[in-house]
Write a protein that holds these residues in place. Structure first.
Motif, PDB file in Angstrom:
ATOM      1  N   SER A   1       0.823  -1.199   0.000  1.00  0.00           N
ATOM      2  CA  SER A   1       0.000   0.000   0.000  1.00  0.00           C
ATOM      3  C   SER A   1       0.863   1.257   0.000  1.00  0.00           C
ATOM      4  CB  SER A   1      -0.893  -0.003   1.242  1.00  0.00           C
ATOM      5  OG  SER A   1      -1.617   1.194   1.311  1.00  0.00           O
ATOM      6  N   THR A   2       0.406   2.274  -0.708  1.00  0.00           N
ATOM      7  CA  THR A   2       1.097   3.551  -0.689  1.00  0.00           C
ATOM      8  C   THR A   2       0.298   4.598   0.071  1.00  0.00           C
ATOM      9  OG1 THR A   2       0.108   4.187  -2.794  1.00  0.00           O
ATOM     10  CG2 THR A   2       2.259   3.104  -2.879  1.00  0.00           C
ATOM     11  N   VAL A   3      -0.861   4.211   0.603  1.00  0.00           N
ATOM     12  CA  VAL A   3      -1.724   5.102   1.372  1.00  0.00           C
ATOM     13  C   VAL A   3      -1.804   4.575   2.799  1.00  0.00           C
ATOM     14  CG1 VAL A   3      -4.057   6.033   1.610  1.00  0.00           C
ATOM     15  CG2 VAL A   3      -3.089   5.687  -0.668  1.00  0.00           C
ATOM     16  N   ILE A   4      -1.720   5.484   3.756  1.00  0.00           N
ATOM     17  CA  ILE A   4      -1.876   5.105   5.155  1.00  0.00           C
ATOM     18  C   ILE A   4      -3.277   5.503   5.584  1.00  0.00           C
ATOM     19  CG2 ILE A   4      -1.100   5.537   7.507  1.00  0.00           C
ATOM     20  CD1 ILE A   4       1.677   6.142   6.293  1.00  0.00           C
ATOM     21  N   ALA A   5      -4.033   4.541   6.107  1.00  0.00           N
ATOM     22  CA  ALA A   5      -5.393   4.818   6.585  1.00  0.00           C
ATOM     23  C   ALA A   5      -5.443   4.563   8.084  1.00  0.00           C
ATOM     24  CB  ALA A   5      -6.404   3.945   5.860  1.00  0.00           C
ATOM     25  N   ALA A   6      -6.052   5.475   8.817  1.00  0.00           N
ATOM     26  CA  ALA A   6      -6.157   5.368  10.270  1.00  0.00           C
ATOM     27  C   ALA A   6      -7.559   5.774  10.705  1.00  0.00           C
ATOM     28  CB  ALA A   6      -5.121   6.254  10.934  1.00  0.00           C
ATOM     29  N   VAL A   7      -7.891   5.398  11.925  1.00  0.00           N
ATOM     30  CA  VAL A   7      -9.183   5.728  12.522  1.00  0.00           C
ATOM     31  C   VAL A   7      -8.918   6.642  13.712  1.00  0.00           C
ATOM     32  CG1 VAL A   7     -11.265   4.788  13.599  1.00  0.00           C
ATOM     33  CG2 VAL A   7     -10.067   3.468  11.843  1.00  0.00           C
TER      34      VAL A   7
ATOM     35  N   ARG B   1      -9.994  20.850  -1.542  1.00  0.00           N
ATOM     36  CA  ARG B   1      -9.298  22.055  -1.090  1.00  0.00           C
ATOM     37  C   ARG B   1      -8.084  22.317  -1.988  1.00  0.00           C
ATOM     38  NH1 ARG B   1     -10.253  22.343   5.254  1.00  0.00           N
ATOM     39  NH2 ARG B   1     -12.333  21.472   5.180  1.00  0.00           N
ATOM     40  N   PRO B   2      -7.538  23.526  -1.943  1.00  0.00           N
ATOM     41  CA  PRO B   2      -6.383  23.844  -2.785  1.00  0.00           C
ATOM     42  C   PRO B   2      -5.196  22.891  -2.575  1.00  0.00           C
ATOM     43  CG  PRO B   2      -7.289  25.860  -1.884  1.00  0.00           C
ATOM     44  CD  PRO B   2      -8.018  24.719  -1.222  1.00  0.00           C
ATOM     45  N   ASP B   3      -5.047  22.339  -1.372  1.00  0.00           N
ATOM     46  CA  ASP B   3      -3.938  21.412  -1.118  1.00  0.00           C
ATOM     47  C   ASP B   3      -4.233  19.994  -1.595  1.00  0.00           C
ATOM     48  OD1 ASP B   3      -5.758  20.465   0.751  1.00  0.00           O
ATOM     49  OD2 ASP B   3      -4.446  20.766   2.474  1.00  0.00           O
ATOM     50  N   GLY B   4      -5.440  19.784  -2.177  1.00  0.00           N
ATOM     51  CA  GLY B   4      -5.814  18.481  -2.699  1.00  0.00           C
ATOM     52  C   GLY B   4      -6.560  17.596  -1.719  1.00  0.00           C
TER      53      GLY B   4
ATOM     54  N   ALA C   1     -17.522   9.033   7.508  1.00  0.00           N
ATOM     55  CA  ALA C   1     -16.895  10.211   6.921  1.00  0.00           C
ATOM     56  C   ALA C   1     -15.392  10.121   7.126  1.00  0.00           C
ATOM     57  CB  ALA C   1     -17.429  11.484   7.574  1.00  0.00           C
ATOM     58  N   TYR C   2     -14.650  10.512   6.085  1.00  0.00           N
ATOM     59  CA  TYR C   2     -13.198  10.475   6.197  1.00  0.00           C
ATOM     60  C   TYR C   2     -12.565  11.601   5.395  1.00  0.00           C
ATOM     61  CZ  TYR C   2     -13.155   8.044   1.664  1.00  0.00           C
ATOM     62  OH  TYR C   2     -13.332   7.704   0.353  1.00  0.00           O
ATOM     63  N   VAL C   3     -11.325  11.888   5.728  1.00  0.00           N
ATOM     64  CA  VAL C   3     -10.563  12.926   5.042  1.00  0.00           C
ATOM     65  C   VAL C   3      -9.408  12.261   4.313  1.00  0.00           C
ATOM     66  CG1 VAL C   3      -9.180  15.018   5.316  1.00  0.00           C
ATOM     67  CG2 VAL C   3     -11.167  14.622   6.801  1.00  0.00           C
ATOM     68  N   TYR C   4      -9.280  12.557   3.027  1.00  0.00           N
ATOM     69  CA  TYR C   4      -8.162  12.066   2.209  1.00  0.00           C
ATOM     70  C   TYR C   4      -7.210  13.233   1.989  1.00  0.00           C
ATOM     71  CZ  TYR C   4      -5.519  10.822  -1.945  1.00  0.00           C
ATOM     72  OH  TYR C   4      -4.509  10.596  -2.840  1.00  0.00           O
ATOM     73  N   THR C   5      -5.944  13.024   2.305  1.00  0.00           N
ATOM     74  CA  THR C   5      -4.926  14.052   2.131  1.00  0.00           C
ATOM     75  C   THR C   5      -3.785  13.481   1.298  1.00  0.00           C
ATOM     76  OG1 THR C   5      -5.496  14.907   4.320  1.00  0.00           O
ATOM     77  CG2 THR C   5      -3.450  15.690   3.359  1.00  0.00           C
ATOM     78  N   PRO C   6      -3.627  13.946   0.040  1.00  0.00           N
ATOM     79  CA  PRO C   6      -2.599  13.369  -0.832  1.00  0.00           C
ATOM     80  C   PRO C   6      -1.177  13.860  -0.556  1.00  0.00           C
ATOM     81  CG  PRO C   6      -3.810  15.048  -2.009  1.00  0.00           C
ATOM     82  CD  PRO C   6      -4.471  14.896  -0.665  1.00  0.00           C
ATOM     83  N   ALA C   7      -1.040  15.029   0.069  1.00  0.00           N
ATOM     84  CA  ALA C   7       0.296  15.587   0.285  1.00  0.00           C
ATOM     85  C   ALA C   7       0.385  16.159   1.692  1.00  0.00           C
ATOM     86  CB  ALA C   7       0.567  16.673  -0.748  1.00  0.00           C
ATOM     87  N   PRO C   8       1.532  16.124   2.288  1.00  0.00           N
ATOM     88  CA  PRO C   8       2.789  15.583   1.780  1.00  0.00           C
ATOM     89  C   PRO C   8       2.746  14.060   1.790  1.00  0.00           C
ATOM     90  CG  PRO C   8       3.089  16.253   4.054  1.00  0.00           C
ATOM     91  CD  PRO C   8       1.683  16.645   3.655  1.00  0.00           C
ATOM     92  N   PRO C   9       3.607  13.434   0.981  1.00  0.00           N
ATOM     93  CA  PRO C   9       3.643  11.972   0.932  1.00  0.00           C
ATOM     94  C   PRO C   9       4.001  11.381   2.293  1.00  0.00           C
ATOM     95  CG  PRO C   9       4.869  12.936  -0.894  1.00  0.00           C
ATOM     96  CD  PRO C   9       4.525  14.053   0.036  1.00  0.00           C
ATOM     97  N   PRO C  10       3.525  10.221   2.591  1.00  0.00           N
ATOM     98  CA  PRO C  10       2.600   9.406   1.821  1.00  0.00           C
ATOM     99  C   PRO C  10       1.174   9.925   1.975  1.00  0.00           C
ATOM    100  CG  PRO C  10       3.041   8.311   3.901  1.00  0.00           C
ATOM    101  CD  PRO C  10       3.907   9.556   3.858  1.00  0.00           C
TER     102      PRO C  10
END
Length: 95
Positions: A2-8, A46-49, A69-78
């Motif tokens: 996985s390249t995405v980290i998901a947490a609760v 949002r502007p930050d993606g 409901a969840y928030v996805y944040t692409p940056a900064p990596p990962p």
């Protein structure tokens, strides 16, 4: 891998425990690591993606349907996903 980290979040984990659906939420958390843009976008990105999204878990095995409901944040990596809210879902479509 996985390249995405998901947490609760702690609050969402407490809520899911009260609903008796820890296993169901863990399955969703793992799925969000593979498909982080699952569900419906709420509002504009949002502007930050970063994006706020919502998905639904169907009722099964004594667990009610759940809105997550969840928030996805692409940056900064990962890229990350934070599950922030879990509520019982009555299945009635929004107007």
């Amino acid at each position: 891998m996985s390249t995405v980290i998901a947490a609760v979040t702690v609050r969402a984990a407490e809520r899911i425990k009260a609903l008796g659906a820890e296993e169901t939420l863990e399955t969703l958390r793992q799925e969000l690591e593979r498909v982080p843009r699952l569900g419906v976008l709420l509002g504009a990105p949002r502007p930050d993606g970063s994006e706020v999204r919502k998905t639904r878990i169907e009722p099964r095995g004594g667990v009610p349907g759940l809105a997550v409901a969840y928030v996805y944040t692409p940056a900064p990596p990962p890229p990350t996903v934070a599950i922030v809210a879990v509520t019982p879902d009555d299945g009635v479509p929004a107007d």
